[in-house]
Design a protein around this motif. Structure first.
Motif, short mmCIF file in Angstrom:
data_model
loop_
_atom_site.label_atom_id
_atom_site.label_comp_id
_atom_site.label_asym_id
_atom_site.label_seq_id
_atom_site.Cartn_x
_atom_site.Cartn_y
_atom_site.Cartn_z
N ILE A 592 -67.86 -67.44 22.57
CA ILE A 592 -68.20 -68.80 22.20
C ILE A 592 -67.70 -69.78 23.26
O ILE A 592 -66.83 -69.44 24.06
N SER A 593 -68.24 -70.98 23.24
CA SER A 593 -67.96 -71.94 24.32
C SER A 593 -66.82 -72.89 23.93
O SER A 593 -66.98 -74.11 23.92
N GLY A 594 -65.67 -72.31 23.62
CA GLY A 594 -64.53 -73.15 23.27
C GLY A 594 -63.39 -72.32 22.70
O GLY A 594 -63.22 -71.16 23.04
N HIS A 595 -62.63 -72.93 21.82
CA HIS A 595 -61.40 -72.35 21.30
C HIS A 595 -61.67 -71.68 19.95
O HIS A 595 -62.23 -72.28 19.05
N PRO A 596 -61.26 -70.42 19.77
CA PRO A 596 -61.77 -69.62 18.65
C PRO A 596 -61.01 -69.70 17.33
O PRO A 596 -61.45 -69.11 16.35
N THR A 597 -59.88 -70.40 17.26
CA THR A 597 -59.06 -70.34 16.05
C THR A 597 -59.83 -70.79 14.81
O THR A 597 -59.84 -70.08 13.79
N ALA A 598 -60.46 -71.96 14.87
CA ALA A 598 -61.18 -72.45 13.70
C ALA A 598 -62.33 -71.53 13.30
O ALA A 598 -62.49 -71.22 12.11
N PRO A 599 -63.17 -71.06 14.23
CA PRO A 599 -64.22 -70.12 13.84
C PRO A 599 -63.69 -68.84 13.20
O PRO A 599 -64.28 -68.35 12.22
#
Length: 625
Positions: A592-599
């Motif tokens: 993914i194109s960003g930071h994965p914690t929330a997903p």
């Protein structure tokens, strides 16, 4: 066996039954199922594990055991004070992994911090709150066939998780698009002046438009002041603090056992036509006795993109050649286990020497940091509530082709026209070597960090040995893609950083760099020269010598509709195995194109609903018989 009040410091042996020493190594009789067990055994109390344990145990009729190889998070000061998180690196709370030597990065081994504590990496790393781009998840559906995991499937859970706290001094946010009733605190933390009045306007002067909220269906493109998961008291809101709160831990049907290092999954191969997971084997220390816990319903692996494929391989699930190489009996052949791993690589930080007192580097001195620590202890505010990455610009590298040579032009590998493939983080301190290298003579330093968000290069996780305590072989194969697009994207990122660095708004905060400034010249030798004359070759060489990872590995047990190229199905069930699921970043079909914690948290929340619904349908079928 008497049950005490659940507590994360419980001896994990309370929840274990000594392993039966008879029979083949991966064959177990149904007699073992009558031993003490739980409906669900979750391996790994990281981002996904905390959410799953919390949400599944909301049903009083479901018993849940959460196993964590590390310890309790509640007494660790560095896990509470946001800016102190680098102090957890290389400690007992960190798996302290290193990659294999990377040919594309001057044969260097790169350090990978991984959380070995309740909350996992949400207790260890920086606290970026980011939904990423909607098209990232829609791509999972359209290209990888993962129906049910598109953006609009995940968005409701992102909102349900969140307890957003508005801040009148930050950009206006449409709170109707944010969650307010969830357990996870999000909002805005400390913002340094050099970021607010230097970096952000400098990005705008470089042609990057401002965006108030990157966590909406509109996507991430633009420069933004980062939202964080830091609560109103100025403390980290990890998934351990959010989902394993005191009230949750009081539930009689939830047990959390620390210092329980899983060594393999246990299976029944006798009474079912396909292997069925019936429990987990673990040890409390290397060389110690082996114990087992039993799962009446399912085992759920949530160990992350490194530990989950390792445990699958140790349990006999994976490529036949890899298993036979270590003398592990093959339970189920799956060539995708440990494959298809992708990570976010950061190239050389662009280091700028700021005027005295304009950055947070002074906090590296224990004496100078005392007033800030006192402010945090008394009021939960001040510079120690900084997230380090206080702002970031999300851009498309193909929009900046005119900044470099025509021989190194990047190609579009984004997930959609409104999605980035580059992130440039603005950090008001010298975040070099993960914060381990400090400026000389107390200098104030600003770091611009370009990150390749959509890599082509694919790495692997394989076994070093069949000893579960032996770290696996981590080989990201950085910059190994055919055509060198990963390199060209990062090269463009460096050029954009140079453009930002030269903007008038930013220059107000800098001072001329002396030629003999050892720290600056060692990390950014071009800062005192004519940067217009820097060649691509020089930048590429420096990139290879200094690049590091943002530690976002994904995809090593990826999701897909068929076992031909994936490890789990669309319900996160391991192909060919009954009673075994996976939920962590390893199931991502693509980076993914960003930071994965929330997903990750939202996906775990969604899976808990899927499991509950499945149980409900099963109960209804039984009632109708």
């Amino acid at each position: 066996m008497a049950r005490r009040r659940p507590n994360p410091l419980h001896d994990p042996l309370e929840y274990a039954t000594p392993q039966l020493r008879t029979g083949p190594p991966i064959t177990y009789s149904t007699a073992q199922r009558v031993l003490r067990g739980y409906d669900y055994v979750i391996v790994g109390a990281g981002a996904a594990g905390c959410v799953l344990a919390s949400k599944l145990s909301e049903d009083k009729n479901i018993s849940v055991l959460l196993l964590e190889a590390g310890g309790d998070n509640t007494k660790i000061l560095e896990a509470k004070v946001p800016l102190m998180f680098p102090k957890l690196f290389h400690t007992e709370h960190d798996w302290d992994y290193y990659t294999e030597e990377q040919p594309g990065l001057a044969a260097r081994q790169l350090y990978w911090p991984r959380g070995r504590v309740l909350g996992g990496c949400t207790s260890l790393n920086a606290m970026m709150y980011h939904h990423c781009s909607p098209s990232d998840f829609d791509e999972w559906v359209s290209i990888h066939g993962c129906e049910g995991w598109g953006y609009h499937d995940i968005l409701p859970y992102l909102k349900r998780m969140e307890k957003f706290t508005p801040n009148s001094s930050r950009p206006a946010i449409d709170i109707q698009k944010r969650g307010s009733l969830g357990e996870w605190h999000t909002g805005y933390a400390w913002l340094s002046e050099i970021v607010d009045k230097g970096f952000v306007p400098a990005c705008q002067e470089a042609g990057i438009p401002p965006v108030a909220d990157v966590n909406t269906p509109a996507g991430s493109l633009g420069v933004t002041r980062f939202q964080t998961f830091i609560d109103p008291k100025g403390q980290r809101s990890s998934f351990a603090t959010a989902y394993l709160s005191i009230d949750v831990m009081k539930r009689p049907n939830l047990h959390v056992a620390c210092h329980a290092h899983a060594t393999r999954v246990l299976f029944d191969r006798i009474t079912t036509d396909s292997p069925r997971a019936i429990g987990v084997e673990f040890q409390t220390k290397q060389g110690g006795d082996r114990f087992q816990v039993h799962a009446r319903e399912e085992v759920i692996l949530a160990g992350g993109a490194v530990n989950t494929p390792q445990l699958l391989l140790l349990s006999g699930i994976g490529p036949v050649g890899e298993l036979k190489r270590h003398g592990i009996p093959v339970l189920v052949e799956n060539p995708a286990v440990g494959e298809n791993m992708k990570d976010h690589l950061c190239t050389t930080p662009v280091i700028c020497k700021a005027k005295a007192g304009k950055t947070l580097d002074y906090l590296s001195s224990n004496i100078k940091a005392m007033p800030a620590l006192l402010q945090w202890l008394l009021f939960g505010s001040g510079p120690l509530t900084s997230n380090v990455g206080e702002a970031a610009a999300f851009i498309r590298s193909t929009d900046y082709e005119n900044l470099g040579s025509t021989s190194c032009l990047p190609k579009d590998n984004t997930s959609g026209r409104d999605a980035p493939d580059l992130e440039i983080i603005g950090a008001p301190l010298a975040f070099v070597n993960h914060g381990e290298e400090r400026p000389i003579d107390g200098s104030s330093v600003f770091s611009l960090v370009p990150i390749g968000l959509r890599p082509h290069s694919r790495g692997t996780i394989t076994l070093r040995s069949k000893d579960a305590f032996d770290p696996p072989i981590i080989d990201p194969k950085y910059l190994s893609d055919e055509g060198d697009n990963d390199r060209n994207v990062l090269l463009t990122g460096l050029r954009v950083c140079l453009k930002i660095m030269r903007s008038p708004a930013f220059q107000n905060f800098f001072e001329a760099v002396p030629v003999n400034d050892e720290f600056i010249s060692s990390w950014w030798p071009f800062s005192s020269g004519n940067i217009e004359c820097i060649s691509d070759e020089d930048l590429i060489r420096f990139m290879k010598e200094k690049a590091f990872t943002l530690y976002h590995p994904v995809g090593s047990a990826r999701m897909g509709p068929t076992p031909a190229s994936s490890v789990v199905d669309l319900q996160c069930r391991v192909h060919g195995i009954r009673g075994l699921r996976i939920m962590d970043a390893s199931v991502f079909p693509e980076q993914i194109s960003g930071h994965p914690t929330a997903p990750i948290g939202a996906m775990a929340f969604k899976l808990s609903d899927m499991i509950k619904q499945s149980r409900g349908r099963g109960a209804q079928i039984c009632a109708n018989l």
